[in-house]
Design an enzyme around this catalytic site. Structure first.
Site, PDB file in Angstrom:
ATOM      1  N   ASP A 170       0.819  -1.210   0.000  1.00 35.94           N
ATOM      2  CA  ASP A 170       0.000   0.000   0.000  1.00 35.94           C
ATOM      3  C   ASP A 170       0.856   1.265   0.000  1.00 35.94           C
ATOM      4  OD1 ASP A 170       0.969  -0.307   2.564  1.00 35.94           O
ATOM      5  OD2 ASP A 170      -0.974  -0.583   3.513  1.00 35.94           O
ATOM      6  N   ASN A 215      -7.160  -2.542  14.176  1.00 31.15           N
ATOM      7  CA  ASN A 215      -8.588  -2.712  13.874  1.00 31.15           C
ATOM      8  C   ASN A 215      -8.835  -3.880  12.918  1.00 31.15           C
ATOM      9  OD1 ASN A 215      -7.731  -1.755  11.406  1.00 31.15           O
ATOM     10  ND2 ASN A 215      -8.964   0.108  11.404  1.00 31.15           N
ATOM     11  N   HIS A 269      -7.162  -4.422  10.059  1.00 31.39           N
ATOM     12  CA  HIS A 269      -6.928  -4.160   8.636  1.00 31.39           C
ATOM     13  C   HIS A 269      -5.688  -4.878   8.116  1.00 31.39           C
ATOM     14  CE1 HIS A 269      -4.570  -0.154   9.503  1.00 31.39           C
ATOM     15  NE2 HIS A 269      -3.692  -1.061   9.161  1.00 31.39           N
ATOM     16  N   GLU A 315      -9.622  -1.602   5.076  1.00 27.16           N
ATOM     17  CA  GLU A 315     -10.164  -1.240   6.381  1.00 27.16           C
ATOM     18  C   GLU A 315     -11.456  -2.004   6.683  1.00 27.16           C
ATOM     19  OE1 GLU A 315      -8.493   0.515   8.420  1.00 27.16           O
ATOM     20  OE2 GLU A 315      -8.023   2.540   7.757  1.00 27.16           O
TER      21      GLU A 315
END
Ligand code: GLP
Length: 241
Positions: free
Chosen positions: A63, A132, A134, A139
């Site tokens: 990413d 979280n 991801h 996400e």
């Protein structure tokens, strides 16, 4: 999924380095997917120290922040240059990276997807884990995307990445470009590294929770070749730990 509870972050990083180094020695033209973040820093240091031959390897990072040129000190490309690329003999032409500042984001994503496919797909994908749940910048939310795409970043993700932007989450770009779950799950082998108490809930959800878009990492449960290295703190939420 093979889960190993390691003594600490250093132990997990050393074990990860053995796996990546072994893969590269066994397959010099390895196509390797790579993450950024604090977690893989010790792994990259160990790989640099292992004096491996990267001449035939190819890498594709997961990413990048949208809107940032590669030369921006906050970019993931700058991180990778500093921690790995400038320190090994990987030819610059073998480095695959999403261009965060591409004017045509959709075109950039499609081109990156094609480049990975043309390289034969990822032989080994190294992953970190967001607190979280991801993966890359996939996400949690009501849906996940299979293809490489642009995405809005959650406030918690911007806060987690603030140290590259003077500690100020507001300076962290609000969007990113990321491999989608398709390339992640098509990688022939996945090695995930998750350490520290902040990852404990996500590790438990990834291993013991339902498959859900609310925890992108839970989809690793369907992959046949996942090695997960966690330290005691990150494994603390597991029922059988
Ligand atoms: C970032 C990256 C992810 C990385 C995650 C964890 O948001 N996009 O690829 O895995 O954060 O980072 P850290 O290792 O610093 O906890």
């Amino acid at each position: 999924m093979t889960v190993t509870i390691c003594a600490d972050h250093a132990d997990a990083s050393a074990r990860a380095a053995v796996i990546v180094a072994g893969a590269l020695r066994a397959q010099p033209a390895l196509v390797l997917g790579l993450p950024t973040g604090r977690t893989p820093v010790a792994l990259y240091a160990a790989l640099v120290g292992a004096r491996l031959d990267w001449a035939r390897a190819r890498t594709f990072n997961l990413d990048e922040f949208a809107g940032l040129p590669a030369r921006d000190p906050g970019s993931f490309r700058a991180f990778m240059d500093e921690h790995l690329f400038w320190r090994v003999n990987l030819p610059p032409a073998h480095i695959g990276f999403l261009h965060g500042d591409a004017a045509d984001e959709a075109g950039e994503c499609a081109c990156y997807e094609r480049a990975i496919d043309e390289a034969g797909g990822l032989d080994l994908l190294v992953l970190g884990l967001g607190a979280n749940g991801h993966i890359g910048f996939n996400e949690p939310g009501p849906e996940l995307r299979a293809g490489t795409h642009a995405v809005g970043l959650h406030a918690s993700t911007r806060a987690a990445n603030a140290d590259r932007f003077g500690g100020d989450p507001a300076r962290v770009p609000a969007r990113g470009l990321t491999l989608g779950m398709g390339q992640v799950l098509r990688a022939r082998r996945i090695l995930m590294l998750a350490t520290g108490a902040a990852k404990a809930d996500a590790v438990a959800a990834l291993i013991e929770g339902p498959l859900t878009t609310r925890c992108p990492a839970s989809w690793l449960q369907v992959h046949p070749e996942v090695t997960l290295l966690v330290d005691r703190a990150a494994g603390a939420g597991l029922r059988d730990a």
